[in-house]
Each structure stands twice: as structure tokens, then as C-alpha cells.
Write a protein that holds these residues in place. Sequence first.
Motif, mmCIF file in Angstrom:
data_model
loop_
_atom_site.group_PDB
_atom_site.id
_atom_site.type_symbol
_atom_site.label_atom_id
_atom_site.label_comp_id
_atom_site.label_asym_id
_atom_site.label_seq_id
_atom_site.Cartn_x
_atom_site.Cartn_y
_atom_site.Cartn_z
ATOM 1 N N LEU A 34 38.926 25.694 83.592
ATOM 2 C CA LEU A 34 37.556 26.012 83.969
ATOM 3 C C LEU A 34 37.517 27.460 84.425
ATOM 4 N N THR A 35 36.730 28.278 83.742
ATOM 5 C CA THR A 35 36.618 29.672 84.148
ATOM 6 C C THR A 35 35.652 29.787 85.328
ATOM 7 N N TYR A 36 35.729 30.903 86.002
ATOM 8 C CA TYR A 36 34.830 31.152 87.130
ATOM 9 C C TYR A 36 33.379 31.147 86.655
ATOM 10 N N GLN A 37 33.116 31.752 85.505
ATOM 11 C CA GLN A 37 31.746 31.792 84.991
ATOM 12 C C GLN A 37 31.246 30.398 84.636
ATOM 13 N N ARG A 80 30.284 28.746 87.867
ATOM 14 C CA ARG A 80 28.997 29.258 88.350
ATOM 15 C C ARG A 80 27.839 28.712 87.524
ATOM 16 N N ASP A 81 28.010 28.653 86.208
ATOM 17 C CA ASP A 81 26.952 28.127 85.338
ATOM 18 C C ASP A 81 26.670 26.663 85.656
ATOM 19 N N MET A 82 27.735 25.894 85.813
ATOM 20 C CA MET A 82 27.572 24.472 86.117
ATOM 21 C C MET A 82 26.892 24.291 87.479
ATOM 22 N N HIS A 83 27.325 25.061 88.451
ATOM 23 C CA HIS A 83 26.743 24.959 89.791
ATOM 24 C C HIS A 83 25.263 25.328 89.773
ATOM 25 N N GLN A 88 28.122 25.288 78.981
ATOM 26 C CA GLN A 88 29.326 24.900 78.250
ATOM 27 C C GLN A 88 30.458 24.678 79.222
ATOM 28 N N LEU A 89 30.977 23.468 79.232
ATOM 29 C CA LEU A 89 32.081 23.118 80.116
ATOM 30 C C LEU A 89 33.345 22.921 79.280
ATOM 31 N N PRO A 90 34.503 23.166 79.871
ATOM 32 C CA PRO A 90 35.741 22.991 79.100
ATOM 33 C C PRO A 90 35.971 21.528 78.786
#
Length: 64
Positions: A3-6, A9-12, A61-63
Motif C-alpha cells: 500500500l503506497t502512501y498516496q 491517503r486516497d482511501m482515507h 485504486q487499492l493494491p
Amino acid sequence: MNLTYQQLRDMHSYFYHPSNMSVFLYGNQKIEPVLKKLNEAYLKGYSPQNKYNHGQKIVPQLPK
């Protein structure tokens, strides 16, 4: 899963926003004053999020 930081943040920002919340009240109380107080104390600084683009729901987009 990576999971990238971006992505975090997008998911949050997508899922954890006051426009996504539900309010449940119970008991013998008047609903309008409670909702007004919630709005004045917590919600008035937020705008609803627009999660749709031309009728298509936008999901981060999530991993896998």
C-alpha cells in the motif's frame, strides 16, 4: 499487499469523510435541534464529496 502512501491517503479521503457518516438517534428527543447542533459544532466546515464522474462511481485504486 503493498500500500503506497498516496493509496492510503486516497482511501482515507474517500471513506473517512463527514459526508459519508450516518447519524443514529434514539430516545425521546427532538431530531431537528440535535442535527442542527451537530451541523454547527462539527459539520458546517465540510462540503459533500462528489464521488461520481458522469454517473460512474469513483473508487480509489487499492493494491491487490
